[in-house]
Design an enzyme around this catalytic site. Structure first.
Site, mmCIF file in Angstrom:
data_model
loop_
_atom_site.group_PDB
_atom_site.id
_atom_site.type_symbol
_atom_site.label_atom_id
_atom_site.label_comp_id
_atom_site.label_asym_id
_atom_site.label_seq_id
_atom_site.Cartn_x
_atom_site.Cartn_y
_atom_site.Cartn_z
ATOM 1 N N CYS A 36 -4.586 -17.953 -2.440
ATOM 2 C CA CYS A 36 -5.262 -16.821 -1.816
ATOM 3 C C CYS A 36 -5.423 -16.999 -0.304
ATOM 4 C CB CYS A 36 -6.608 -16.564 -2.478
ATOM 5 S SG CYS A 36 -7.709 -17.998 -2.505
ATOM 6 N N HIS A 83 -12.099 -18.452 -3.145
ATOM 7 C CA HIS A 83 -11.265 -17.260 -2.975
ATOM 8 C C HIS A 83 -11.389 -16.683 -1.570
ATOM 9 C CE1 HIS A 83 -8.723 -14.018 -4.263
ATOM 10 N NE2 HIS A 83 -9.608 -13.121 -3.855
ATOM 11 N N ASN A 94 -7.176 -7.624 -0.990
ATOM 12 C CA ASN A 94 -7.488 -8.691 -1.941
ATOM 13 C C ASN A 94 -6.262 -8.965 -2.803
ATOM 14 O OD1 ASN A 94 -8.588 -10.348 -3.981
ATOM 15 N ND2 ASN A 94 -10.591 -9.393 -3.729
#
Length: 305
Positions: free
Chosen positions: A20, A126, A141
């Site tokens: 991520c 994250h 995202n």
């Protein structure tokens, strides 16, 4: 052969293993500028600098130097989670500054975030970015199948809700890259360019399906496959071996400032060359979440009618 411009398109990366942070940096830059090995090299360089500073401090009467000699990285975990310092270093290469939103210098941005261009959000392990593209705000995202449009009215409320939920928010300021050429023969990158219309359709379909199935929100989506985690750990561990076995990053002073330079990252890389050298990582199927081994080129811009 010159690449086609991606002007007007949205660059989005869907979650691959636990990358991520890579997805976050690339969506801030709106192109596949960095791979996980690029960030691992930056993390290794930061670790070496931190150890050296601590050892120098110890020689002046501080704690024992042995307290600071460790193979454990403080900037990347074996699971692939990178520190904010790594993201800052990566974006510094492109003359971008990462500032905590609660910093006094970012006070205005807390009240009128729509005047800015990008924010980085972090909670636990994250990372994701909120980015303005062509005057419109999107949630990039990587747990979402496509960028999610955010109205200016909702932007401030959304950022406030993230802060209330414990998220750390960082403002990104500077001269963002104008474009990232789409190379027709580039098969070594992961991600996709979407028109705003296609992104809207994909996001709408995803939300409708989530509602009909009673699914979880994007921040609560499923875990990552164990075999992919092992592959990522092996790649990062190989990048964090002793500096004698690495093509380490040297310091170069350019225009009065120090910038990292390595075999994989130049102090001011040309986007086409960096894109062509990115690590080959397969995209994931947005429906099943499994690696799509039949797809290698995801860099072509979608055709519009």
């Amino acid at each position: 052969m010159a690449g086609l411009s991606n002007g007007g398109l949205l660059y989005h990366e869907i979650q691959e293993s636990k990358l991520c942070a890579v997805h976050c940096v690339n969506t801030v830059l709106q192109g596949p500028f960095f791979s996980e090995l690029d960030l691992a090299a930056l993390a290794s360089d930061l670790d070496q600098r931190e150890r050296q500073m601590m050892l120098e401090g110890a020689s002046l009467g501080g704690a024992s130097s042995g307290d600071f000699y460790s193979d454990v990285s403080h900037n990347v975990s074996m699971g692939g989670d990178f520190s904010i310092q790594v993201l800052q270093k990566a974006l510094e290469i492109w003359d971008l500054e990462v500032i905590p939103l609660n910093s006094p210098v970012a006070e205005q941005s807390q009240f009128v975030p729509e005047l800015e261009n990008a924010f980085i959000c972090h909670l636990h392990d994250h990372w994701f970015c909120i980015r303005k593209v062509n005057g419109e705000w999107y949630n990039f995202n990587s747990l979402l199948p496509a960028p999610e449009h955010l109205s200016q009215f909702y932007l401030s409320a959304y950022i406030d809700s993230l802060k209330d939920s414990g998220w750390s928010i960082f403002l990104v300021k500077g001269n963002f890259p104008k474009e990232c050429p789409i190379l027709p023969d580039s098969s070594t990158v992961f991600g996709q360019w979407l028109t705003p219309e296609d992104a809207h359709i994909i996001a709408k379909t995803f939300n409708q399906k989530k509602i009909s199935t009673g699914g979880s929100t994007s921040l609560e989506m499923g875990s990552i496959a164990d075999d992919e985690e092992e592959d990522l750990k092996a790649a990062i561990q190989a990048s964090l071996v002793d500096s004698t076995g690495l093509q380490t990053i040297s310091d170069t002073v350019e225009d009065g400032r120090t910038t990292p330079q390595s075999s994989s990252i130049s102090s001011k890389p040309d986007a086409p060359n960096l894109v062509a050298n990115l690590t080959d990582v397969l995209p994931r199927d947005s429906e099943t979440g499994e690696p799509n081994k039949d797809v290698h080129n995801v860099t072509s811009a979608p055709e519009t009618e």
